[in-house]
Every structure is written in structure tokens, then in C-alpha cells.
Design an enzyme around this catalytic site. Structure first.
Site, PDB file in Angstrom:
ATOM      1  N   GLY A 124       0.820  -1.193   0.000  1.00 14.46           N
ATOM      2  CA  GLY A 124       0.000   0.000   0.000  1.00 14.46           C
ATOM      3  C   GLY A 124       0.859   1.250   0.000  1.00 14.46           C
ATOM      4  O   GLY A 124       2.065   1.197   0.250  1.00 14.46           O
ATOM      5  N   CYS A 125       0.242   2.384  -0.306  1.00 13.62           N
ATOM      6  CA  CYS A 125       0.984   3.638  -0.400  1.00 13.62           C
ATOM      7  C   CYS A 125       1.491   4.076   0.967  1.00 13.62           C
ATOM      8  O   CYS A 125       2.683   4.361   1.140  1.00 13.62           O
ATOM      9  CB  CYS A 125       0.119   4.719  -1.046  1.00 13.62           C
ATOM     10  SG  CYS A 125      -1.544   4.881  -0.362  1.00 13.62           S
ATOM     11  N   TYR A 126       0.593   4.129   1.958  1.00 14.05           N
ATOM     12  CA  TYR A 126       1.039   4.511   3.304  1.00 14.05           C
ATOM     13  C   TYR A 126       2.093   3.535   3.842  1.00 14.05           C
ATOM     14  O   TYR A 126       3.116   3.968   4.379  1.00 14.05           O
ATOM     15  CB  TYR A 126      -0.151   4.559   4.264  1.00 14.05           C
ATOM     16  CG  TYR A 126      -1.043   5.760   4.128  1.00 14.05           C
ATOM     17  CD1 TYR A 126      -0.564   7.052   4.314  1.00 14.05           C
ATOM     18  CD2 TYR A 126      -2.400   5.611   3.858  1.00 14.05           C
ATOM     19  CE1 TYR A 126      -1.404   8.155   4.225  1.00 14.05           C
ATOM     20  CE2 TYR A 126      -3.252   6.712   3.764  1.00 14.05           C
ATOM     21  CZ  TYR A 126      -2.754   7.978   3.951  1.00 14.05           C
ATOM     22  OH  TYR A 126      -3.590   9.066   3.870  1.00 14.05           O
ATOM     23  N   THR A 185       4.267   1.785   2.300  1.00  9.59           N
ATOM     24  CA  THR A 185       5.555   1.959   1.632  1.00  9.59           C
ATOM     25  C   THR A 185       6.338   3.109   2.254  1.00  9.59           C
ATOM     26  O   THR A 185       7.504   2.964   2.638  1.00  9.59           O
ATOM     27  CB  THR A 185       5.351   2.195   0.127  1.00  9.59           C
ATOM     28  OG1 THR A 185       4.756   1.026  -0.442  1.00  9.59           O
ATOM     29  CG2 THR A 185       6.662   2.485  -0.578  1.00  9.59           C
TER      30      THR A 185
END
Lengths: 351, 351, 351, 351
Positions: B154-156, B158
Site C-alpha cells: 500500500g501507499c502509506y 511503503t
């Protein structure tokens, strides 16, 4: 402009964002009149030349910074000047018999040594420091009433302290575990130009700055220490957000014992009872900065995490209003024994 | 489009922001060709109808979601679909002999029970969960190499994990004290319409959301627990920032022992040695989101506070690139045994 | 950096927005290498100190503005300096045998008198003015090929002229009725600081400026007059839009005779045939600035109003790319006899 | 809420942006009270549930759309509903003896046939159309006084017509040459969700839309024709600007004879004499949208170009205030015979 029952107001530093916001709000105040807008750099020019949105609303020429002249035109003076200026000016205005509300940081720290370390400037004289009442209206309003010299809180400290004081005072959170992650719109940096406020650098960008070094840290710690009854140091980070107005403090701390969101809400509503400008939100609702845009409100919400034993407190203000001009006017109202909401009951502007 | 040495790529969910970013980046990749852009809702329409910026660049019609068709046109498939879709689709693609890189959250959590609690959806079958390699490229790159099924982070997670793993693994910070204050641009919410992404509601606004409830929390804790060698729970808050791209994780933890900023910088530079996409900044420099805009970089900076004994770690990524499409391509490169930077060495776009 | 077959590039004014965009794009160009980044104000500092997004990408120190040094390091020089600087510098670089592409306005106007009236600066020497080829790539590409000195068009003229030239040349619109309403993002003002680019002043604001007085007016009229075969004067208004990148020219004119949108589309597609960077949109579709963001495209759309007999032409570019650095590189490609798209085939970044 | 001397106000469509702005402004009006906030979709819910910024300010539950109920609670009703709704509703409210101010477009066009062509909806009954007074306050204020049914102008027509009417009426410009290039913030599209108002699609983007097709075109032409004394058709383009509030109309026309900027300023100041909400700017000064933000002002500036014989007129408003709720309240004041500025003398909020 000749209603002599009205309190006559002078604004030093009226060409900054704090100054022009004082003008906007004071224009709606029933018991005052703005008799002098004062600027060291633009004296003689019409106020609306630098702020065309005030065309046909406030066009009078700017007065120079001249204590005698100010004394002849005003009863109460707001000083919204860069750090260091009111260190010299405020004592002169006080000695001239004027009431003074200072929006700069010069008189916020009781310790001259702390001030000089964090601000890298010479501290004001101790005698005047002792006269200055720290005007966090909902916490120290009783001290403000009847005072003649108010040191108006900083924008970050206002959002942060209104969000932390009730819990710290009640002993519900462990002060040693407080982490404050604060975010501000760009107007908090003032109207001065620099690469750091260039649109193309700020837009579509998010930036942390002055981490552990912001001059609002000792101001926050001074109040938390007073309310906790012992020395408190905190982790405090500031971020620049691509928006003009608004501050959010996201605050984290370990809970002493077991407390629910309902408990926190009840505690804060009791603490702020009767104070219109703090709105404690219902369970499950966290405030956003736009919900206080242009207004003097400070909105607070809570999230308790049973998994970690921590509470997350979200507190938002408009940095130019509750974080500066609005709270200054609220303090004026308290000083004068007036209803604290006079001139300030503007609903937030949305969208 | 007939170079048969090139790896043939299919993109399911190509009309979302993750999908279109895969297209943008893959167009510059020397060893692949996009042979099928796939959409369940818009099959038959030219790709550039929904994305006019791709006019004359990629205009081929969208294919339907048809495993046989995909199999005939592609060797490797990126699935950039809403949560729940790849739970069903990825196993079919794998069974058809395709390589799969899934950008959704479906296969990130090892525990089916944890997945179902946080996502409120039925978890994928255990057999496929076990096949899925968690593609945090700089941490688990060796596992990615040679795998045929990648679950892209996921973005967060990462931004957060690249900022925490080296310190947690080294035992330099106390995992029980970690507080993560994360902020994201609006594109992270995807292209679906809702009041929460309405321009007039988001612009000039800052908002906390899903506090303690975000589905990326168990993903972060799963990795931190693995690296710490014991269970870790964290406080994690997400904020919506009025910008399109960019994630910043501001992370706080108590330091075990005494460590300086130089120590942290050295530790992280050693950990990420040889990895181009993590840039550990020099002492005193904290990264801003715009400094990675449009690129696959993750930039990390540190501030150590001797007064509180805490470290503040700032980690930034472009959520659509390193937080989604870019890292997925990086994982493809690693899977294929290629240089991980192929197709990804775009400098950030500034201003 | 020692591939001697590559063309060696120097960039004067590399710390401005045009300069750093040249760097971003040239880094992806297969036939050149950046051998010198040059700055009068920051010589000696690493390039990435002023532009942290270039950390670990381009960190070499800035060279001073020294013609001998430049001559020793570069074959071709881009001058991206404030107006007035290249008036002096370009002749020296040319005399030293270097190829020069000037991104400033100094050499765009053939008439020295016109230049001095609109720019309020001394015009360059006539001999050098005559050498300068006006590099509107899709219109004067044949003149660019083989030239050694290019005057790169302004951002507004590029968007405007690509949108007007085919219709004016064909005699389809009446030049005397042209009204140009142009809008630009803030990066067009450059990286210098002023109140006019302060985030708090520009955000949530739309402003017209330099109405009838913009220095790009004579540049536009010079080309329109040449293409129309007679003198043309136009009404041209510029607006500052709260965004970083992008220019839109909305253009209005009376149609000679009866022409449909299909007619205009066909005319323009024929005029721009084989030129990749002009995309003439389909009937009913008007381009938006974000659809060319970060790319060298100029997108054009039409609306014909039978009620009024006027055509509305919408032309958009990224002001930093097609309006500056990108077109400059396109001109370099044309000068060198290369494919004009080398280093420039980046898809727009969206969202 | 029981002051029976106050005019009782009902607001239908109070959950839209026009509706909530009516609430914000009416809360400061000394002679009215909001007795009913009405919504077809959210009846029964507290008003502040959908608009948290109104927490503790206006929390009363939403009433359903029920003419009998409205009649029992209100004297005057604002209808701020989507196009087509008040066609049916307004006649019922009027028949019930209520005063009505309609903010929708339904009753603005005198010709039913024109309405049906541009709006693609069935026109209201002719009898009610004839009753409706077009409430462009500074132009038709005398007709508004004493009327019981007002059709409030559209946002674009307000900015445009206040900028054109004096010159057209005086015959100073040629109506056949008028080109109107209008730009609006996103709030003008209302609170409904769609891809066109998605933050990630609008931010950092500028877009032309509905060129020659906007339903405000016949409204503008109806007034211009009336003032010119003959039929006028115009070229009118609308653009979506990445900001929340604000409209700018940039207008171009050929001047009849020779007129200077001073002439236009004098003409307009005479036309608008005594009207507080139109501010004609001094020579050389053009207004920006932020200079009227949150206020009921319309600011107008001029640039005359001797080279082309054209005048450029720039007119700005806040689309939600002067373009909707504010002008509606101004019309209420005029209907009631009150000072037109009651409840509306808010200075613009800046920055």
C-alpha cells in the site's frame, strides 16, 4: 467616526495579515472604532492601496509609528509586528497609559533566558514581562479580565493547548508521552516574501520545517508545565500545507488508566462550559480546518485506541482568527468586561 | 507492437489512477510492451476517451476482463482493481500461467482473519495467500526475485515502512512508542466520485480520517512485527491534504540509547546501499513531497531531539508511483531479473 | 560523462525554472550530456542544493558565467536568463563558436525599436538579431534546421500562435477581429520572489495583469503579420491562475465565410501533419491544461458558433515544457538534424 | 426564535452551497430569523450533520418540502433548488401567499421557448413567468421593490451584466463585437458529485466547458438586448478554474468613438452611484477575485487599447454571494423596502 463612547483602536503593523484581519473583524464590533491604522513602512499611503479588497471600506491613510500620535488617537493598541519590535514599543505604549494587546511572541515567555535561546533576540525588560498576561482566553480568561497588557498566544500554541490542557490538568494523559504533529496553512508565515512562500514551491507540496526548533515549543511547554504542576517537554513538529488558512494539531499521548472517547468528550465539555468558541465534537467526529475557516472557533475531536492505550486529539483553528486577530479581540472583550463574543460571532465560511 | 522479444503486459483496472500511471511509466520501459488495457466497465472504448491526455499516445480499445483473452495477449498482468476483485481474479490468472502483480490490498495480509476484520471482506484462499510475496522492493527484493505472484504494498505502508524498518530491525527505537502521523494527497482515494473528493470540500481544507481504523495499519504492523521479531502495534493517523499527489509519513519513537542524526543517516545509508530509489538526506535536511513528484523515489530525513530522547523520521513518496505503479514495475524488474530501475529513472518534476 | 560522441550541453541560468526543466528533460535525451550547469549567483554550489529533488541525480557544482570555461566544456549552450542578460552574453558565446539557444525574449523581435518600447531595455546589436532564427518549431522548423542561433519563443506566443497560424495563413479568420484571452500558471513568473507570487496572495485567486501591455504582444503580432501578409494588431489579455504549470489561450475571431468545426480540424491536421507535438482534438472536445502537464504537447480544439459567426480556439501547453525548455530541446533536435522528438516523448503526467 | 417582529425565512434546498450561504449571511441580518431549513433528501436530520461547520450555530432539523408546513413557519422563502424544481414549487408557494426568491434558472427567461431550448426542460407556466422580476439588483432594483416574486440572476450573468450594462446602455460599445471570456471557481457547479468536480481532476487544471452552449447565454442576451434596444447575440465562453469561489468575466468590445479609461470609470461611477456593492476601480487597477471573497461586492476595472480600439472590462464577484445568496438577500431587502445592505456588509476575507 465621532462616537466618543466607542473605544478607540489603533493597530500597529496593520499591513500584515494579522493586522488586516483585525480590521476586518473590528469593523463588525459594536463598541469600538478603528481610529488609527499604523505602519512603519507605508505611512501616508491609503490603507486600501496595499489591500485593494478594502477599497471603499477602509481607505484612511496609514499613520507612522509615533507614540504621541497614537496616544492622541487611541485608547487601546494592537501590536501585530515582527518579533523584536514590540519588545521596545509595547513598554512605551504602556507608559503612555494605553492598553496594549501584543500579537507578537516577545512577551509570551516568562523566562528571559528561554526567550533569548529560542528567539535569538534580546528579551524585553523583566518589569514589563511580569505585567504581560498570557491571553489564552478559555484558560486564562480571569487573568485577562482587568489586565492592561496582554500577550496574545501564538497560532500553534492556541490550537495545541486548547486540545491538551483539560486532559493534562485532569491527569488523564501522561505528559511525558505527548507527541504533537502540527500543520499550518501558508498565511502563518506572514506577508513577507521568500522562496519558502513562493506559490510554485508550496503548491502541491507538503513540507516539515523547524522540527524540534520552533519558537512555539517553549510557549507550549510553559503552559503544559504550569497546568501539569511539573516540568513538561514535548515533541513538536510543524508542517507547511498547501492552503492559505488553517492549523491542525494532531496530538498523541498515553492515557492514564482507561478512558473512552465519551469520557474525554465529557471532560472537555465541562472544562469549556459556557465558552462559545470551543466546540467539542461528538463521538466519532473529527474536525477539519475548513470547518472553522474565517471564524474564531477551535474545534476538538478525540479517538481513543484501546489497542495501544493512546488517545489521538485533533484540534483545528483558523490561524489568522483564533490563532491571532480573533483571540486578540476576544481578549480585548474580556479586558473591557464585555461579552467575549462581541464582533466575533461570524459563522465559518464554507465551502 | 510486434516485437516478440518484449514482455507482453496486461493491465486490469487500467482506467483507475494506478492503471493509467502504469501505462505512463511502462511506455518508457525498454523491455516490455503494453498489449492489453483491460476494464470491466468501459470495455470497447478507446483508452484515451477516458484519459484525453493519452490522445495519440495510447488509443487502443479497452479489453474486457476475460482470462482466456488476457492469457492470449499477455505474459504478465498488473491488477489495479478495487479491494475484493483480485481475491477472485488473481488465482484465475495465476492458474492460467500468468505472472501477476496485484496492486490491491487483497493479498497483503498473511492472516485471513486479520484481513476480514480490517477490510470487511472475505479473504482470499490460503493457498494463494501463501504464494503471494509482499513486494516492498528494498526490504524483500530477494523474495520478489523469481516469484510469480507479487502483492504490491500500500501507499502509506511503503512510505512508513521504508522509514522505520532499518531502525526497528537494528533495535535503535522502541517499537512500542512508535507514532505515525501520515498525510496523503487526494489521488490516493482513487478516481471514484464522492463528496469526500469534491474539489470544493477538499480545497483549502485539511482533514484527519479513519483514525486507528485504516486498513493499512495491520499491513504496517505485520512488517514491523516481522522485523522486530515480536508483535508490534502502532498508532497510525491518516490526513487528507489539499494536493493531488504525495504522501508524507511523520514518525516518532523513543530512541534506545543515545543516537545522533549522523548515526541514523549512516544506518539507513548502509541498509539501502545500492538501492537507487531510497535517498537518505543529509543532516539537517528534511524531504518535501514535491521533491519526489512523479518519480519512484522515497526520500527520508531525520531529526533527533536530545531533550525528549525521540527521533522524528520524515519519509516521502509519490503515492501513485513508489506507492503504487512505480513500485509494481520495480517488482516486475526484480521478478524478471532485470535492473530494478528500468523504465523508472524519471527525475521528479519540479516545480 | 565521458562519452565523446554525445553533444556536450551547457545551461546558463540553470537555477531558474526553465533551467531545471532543461536538466530534467535532457537527462532522458540519448544523444547529449549535460557537461556544465551555470549560474551567475550560485557558482560553486552543488546544483542539487538549490533543487533538492535532484539529489543523487545531478549534484555537480555550478559553474560561473565564463565564456572561456563554457567553450571548453560545451558544444551547445541554452541561455535561460532574465531579459537583458543574453543581449550581451549570446553574441560572446556565438563568437566563441558555440551553438546557442536563447530562452529569453531578447532576440525575438526583429525591430530593435519595438523591443526597446515593450521591454524597456536596450536591444541587442542588429547583426546578431539577424542571425537569430525564431524557433516556433512547427511553423519555422525548416529555418531552425541548420541554424546556429535560435531565439526560443515565449510561452504565451507558443500557445497562441500554434492555435492561430493555420487559420490566419489560410485566410479563414479576420485578423482584425482576433481577441486572445490567455491564462497562465504561476511558474511562468519564474523563481524570483515577490508579493505577486506569494502563495497566500495567489491561491484561491484569479487575476488579470499587464492588459494590453504584455511584452509578448509584439512577438505574437510579428508572426501573425508575417503569416497574414499584412500588419496585424491584437487584443491580448493575460491572467494569473492558481496553479503551477499550464497555459491556455482562448482565442476568438470572426470567420471569413462559413466554416464548420470539422473544417477547422481538417485544416489544422493538414497543417501539422507529421508533427507529433501538436494534437488537434476531435470535434466537440476541448483540451484542458492538465492534459499536457509535464509534456511537450500543444493541444488544440475548436468551437464554431453559427449564431455569431465566430470561432473559439482553445490551445493549451505546459508553459515550462512546450513554452520553454521542451521547445528549446525540440529546436536543438531540429538544428542537429535529429528526430525532433528525441528526449521529449514523455506522456503527460495525470492526475 | 420567537421575535415576531422579524421576518420569518424558509430556505428550500438548504443543503446546497447556495442554501448554506444563505444561512451564513442571514444569521447576521438584524430583521429576519431563519425558521425553516428545508430539504427534500435529508428531512429530519439536523442541519449541521451535513455541514459540520454549523455545529452549535444552526442545528435545527431539516423540514421536508411541504407547502402547508412552509406556510405555517415562514413569510418569505428562498428556493435554492436544482433547475426544474422551482418550476413546480414556486407557483405553489406564491399561491399560498408567500414571498418567493428563486435562485434557480427556471424563471429567468421571459421566452418559454428559449428556456426549453437552452435548459432542455419544460418551461414554467406563462402566468408565473410574468410575475417574476429579474433581480439584478443594481439594474432592476426599482422593479424588485414591492415585488413578491424574484428570479435571482445567475452567477455568470451577474458578473457579466454589471460589467456591460452601463456601456451598452450608453451606446459606448458595439454590442455585435462583445466577446465574454468567463472563468469560475468550482463551487459554481454545486455540491453534487461527478468526475468533473473530483479534486484530482480539477486541481492544477484549467478547462473550458459548454462553449457557446451555456444556459446563461440567453439570460445575458435577454438583458443586453433590453438595454441596447435591439437584439444582441454574444460569444460567451466559460472556464473552470482550480479554486473554490470566484467568478471573473473578462469582456472585450469595440468602442464607438474615442473613450478613455477615465471616461468609462466616470460613466460607471455615475451609473452605480449610491450602490455600495459595485466598486468601480481607479484607472490602471484591475480587480482580482480574491478581493471580493466571501462578500457581496462586484468590482469592475477597465483597460482601453488605443491600438485596437477595444475596451477590456474585468468584472469579479464571489459566485456564492453576489452570484447567488448575497444578491438574493439584497433583493429581499429591496422587496421589503429596507436598506439593501442589511446583513451584507461583510468585508471580503483576505488572504
Amino acid at each position: 467616526m465621532t462616537n466618543h463612547q466607542k473605544l478607540r483602536i489603533g493597530i500597529v503593523g496593520s499591513t500584515g495579515y494579522g493586522g488586516v484581519e483585525l480590521v476586518r473583524l473590528l469593523l463588525t464590533h459594536p463598541l469600538v472604532e478603528i481610529t488609527s491604522v499604523i505602519s512603519s513602512s507605508s505611512a501616508g499611503e491609503p490603507f486600501s492601496d496595499g489591500y485593494p479588497h478594502m477599497t471603499e471600506i477602509l481607505s484612511q491613510p496609514l499613520d507612522p509609528v509615533d507614540v504621541e500620535l497614537i496616544k492622541s488617537k487611541a485608547d487601546l493598541v494592537f501590536t501585530a509586528t515582527p518579533a523584536g519590535v514590540s519588545t521596545e514599543l509595547a513598554p512605551k505604549l504602556l507608559d503612555a497609559g494605553l492598553k496594549v494587546i501584543d500579537l507578537a511572541g516577545d512577551f509570551r515567555l516568562q523566562s528571559r533566558e528561554t526567550y533569548e535561546r529560542w528567539y535569538q533576540k534580546k528579551a524585553p525588560e523583566a518589569a514589563y514581562l511580569q505585567k504581560a498576561v498570557y491571553g489564552l482566553s478559555e484558560v486564562y480568561g480571569e487573568e485577562v479580565a482587568g489586565a492592561s497588557f496582554i500577550s496574545n498566544p501564538g497560532c500553534y500554541p492556541t490550537a495545541t493547548l486548547l486540545g491538551l490542557v483539560p486532559a493534562v490538568k485532569a491527569g488523564w494523559i501522561d505528559p511525558d508521552t505527548i507527541v504533537i504533529d502540527a500543520k499550518s496553512g501558508v498565511s502563518g508565515a506572514g506577508r513577507g516574501v521568500s522562496l519558502g512562500v513562493h506559490y510554485s514551491e508550496v503548491n502541491e507540496n507538503l513540507k516539515a520545517y523547524k522540527v524540534n526548533k520552533h519558537q512555539h515549543i517553549p510557549e507550549i511547554e510553559q503552559v503544559l508545565s504550569r497546568e501539569a504542576g511539573r516540568e513538561v517537554v514535548t515533541t513538536f513538529t510543524t508542517h507547511l500545507v498547501p492552503m492559505t488558512r488553517g492549523i491542525m494539531s494532531s496530538m498523541y499521548a498515553e492515557i492514564n488508566g482507561t478512558r473512552t472517547e465519551e469520557d474525554f468528550i465529557a471532560l472537555y465539555r465541562e472544562y469549556y462550559e459556557g465558552r462559545k468558541f470551543v466546540r467539542v465534537r461528538n463521538k466519532g467526529i473529527l474536525p477539519a480546518t475548513k470547518e472553522v475557516y474565517g471564524s474564531n472557533y477551535c474545534d476538538i475531536g478525540f479517538a481513543v485506541d484501546a489497542r495501544t492505550g493512546r488517545v489521538t486529539i485533533i484540534s483545528v483553528i483558523d490561524n489568522v482568527v483564533k490563532g491571532a486577530a480573533g483571540q486578540a479581540i476576544q481578549n480585548m472583550n474580556l479586558m473591557m468586561g464585555w461579552d467575549e463574543t462581541l464582533g466575533l460571532m461570524h459563522a465559518p465560511i464554507y465551502p
